[in-house]
Motif scaffolding. Structure first.
Motif, PDB file in Angstrom:
ATOM      1  N   THR A 136       0.853  -1.182   0.000  1.00  0.00           N
ATOM      2  CA  THR A 136       0.000   0.000   0.000  1.00  0.00           C
ATOM      3  C   THR A 136       0.888   1.230   0.000  1.00  0.00           C
ATOM      4  O   THR A 136       1.803   1.339   0.803  1.00  0.00           O
ATOM      5  N   TYR A 137       0.605   2.129  -0.923  1.00  0.00           N
ATOM      6  CA  TYR A 137       1.350   3.373  -1.024  1.00  0.00           C
ATOM      7  C   TYR A 137       0.419   4.520  -0.646  1.00  0.00           C
ATOM      8  O   TYR A 137      -0.713   4.593  -1.119  1.00  0.00           O
ATOM      9  N   THR A 138       0.892   5.414   0.211  1.00  0.00           N
ATOM     10  CA  THR A 138       0.120   6.592   0.586  1.00  0.00           C
ATOM     11  C   THR A 138       0.557   7.755  -0.294  1.00  0.00           C
ATOM     12  O   THR A 138       1.740   8.101  -0.336  1.00  0.00           O
ATOM     13  N   THR A 174      -2.657  11.592   1.003  1.00  0.00           N
ATOM     14  CA  THR A 174      -3.110  10.654   2.047  1.00  0.00           C
ATOM     15  C   THR A 174      -3.975   9.521   1.499  1.00  0.00           C
ATOM     16  O   THR A 174      -4.309   8.602   2.220  1.00  0.00           O
ATOM     17  N   LYS A 204      -4.733   6.068  -0.179  1.00  0.00           N
ATOM     18  CA  LYS A 204      -3.975   4.811  -0.183  1.00  0.00           C
ATOM     19  C   LYS A 204      -4.203   4.098  -1.499  1.00  0.00           C
ATOM     20  O   LYS A 204      -5.348   3.922  -1.930  1.00  0.00           O
ATOM     21  N   ARG A 249       5.686   4.103   6.508  1.00  0.00           N
ATOM     22  CA  ARG A 249       4.764   3.894   5.387  1.00  0.00           C
ATOM     23  C   ARG A 249       4.441   2.419   5.195  1.00  0.00           C
ATOM     24  O   ARG A 249       3.463   2.083   4.542  1.00  0.00           O
TER      25      ARG A 249
END
Length: 194
Positions: A28-30, A65, A67, A128
Motif C-alpha cells: 500500500t502506497y500513501t 493521504t 492509499k 509507510r
C-alpha cells in the motif's frame, strides 16, 4: 540506488506473504503532495493503467493521504488466475533453501520513537510500511538484504543496522511500542535463506 531500494521493498513484501506465489502480497502506497499516477507507476515499475485498474480509479485524479494498492493481493497475473504455491517452512533436514542456522539474542524496535525517522539504513520507510518484517543486523554476521526466518517472528529481511547490534544479535521491527515491549529480549533460532 532507487532500483535497489524498490527491489528490497518488493522482497520484503513477498516475504510478508510467506508464499512463493508471484505478486502474493499487496504493497500500500500513501499518496504524497505532488505525486501523480505516472510518477507512482514509474517508481513501482507498473503502468498507469495497471495502477488505475488495481485501485478502481476512473480518472487520473489522486489526493494526498489516499492509499493505493501497488501489488495485487490475490493470485492473479495479467488478469489470469495463478495457482497458489505455499512455501515450505525452512528446516535443517529437508529444505535446501537454508544456508545457515544459529541462535541469536533478539530484541525489538519500532519506528514510532522520539527522533526516529522510520527510514532503515537500506532505505525502507517503516512508517509507510508498518507491516514490513525487517530486522537490524550486524552486516559482518548477516549481510544487508539477506532473507531470513526468525523463530517466533517469521520471514524477514535484513534491512537495517544499529549501533548496539554487534555479533549474534538482531533487532526486530514492530509497528508499535506495545508490540516491541511484548517481544522484549529473547534467544531465538535464525535461519539464513538462499
Amino acid at each position: 540506488m532507487k532500483k535497489h531500494i524498490v527491489t528490497l521493498i518488493f522482497t520484503v513484501v513477498l516475504l510478508i506473504g510467506g508464499t512463493t506465489e508471484s505478486f502474493a502480497a499487496s504493497l500500500t502506497y500513501t499518496v504524497q503532495k505532488g505525486d501523480t499516477l505516472y510518477k507512482i507507476a514509474s517508481t513501482h515499475k507498473i503502468t498507469v493503467n495497471e495502477l488505475k485498474k488495481r485501485n478502481d480509479l476512473k480518472s487520473n485524479i489522486i489526493q494526498p493521504t489516499q492509499k493505493l494498492t501497488i501489488v495485487k493481493s490475490n493470485a492473479e497475473v495479467n488478469g489470469k488466475p495463478v495457482e497458489k504455491k505455499v512455501a515450505k517452512t525452512p528446516s535443517r533436514s529437508s529444505d535446501d533453501n537454508v544456508l545457515k542456522e544459529f541462535t541469536v539474542n533478539a530484541s525489538a524496535y519500532t519506528a514510532s520513537c522520539n527522533g526516529c525517522s522510520g527510514i532503515t539504513s537500506t532505505g525502507i520507510n517503516l512508517k509507510r510500511n508498518p507491516d514490513a518484517k525487517v530486522i537490524a543486523v550486524d552486516p559482518t554476521v548477516i549481510p544487508l538484504g539477506t532473507k531470513v526466518y526468525v523463530e517466533g517472528y517469521g520471514y524477514a529481511i535484513a534491512g537495517d543496522i544499529g549501533g548496539s547490534i554487534k555479533g549474534n544479535k538482531i533487532d526486530l521491527f514492530f509497528p508499535t511500542k506495545a508490540e516491541a515491549y511484548k517481544w522484549g529480549r529473547k534467544s531465538v533460532k535464525i535461519k539464513i535463506l538462499k
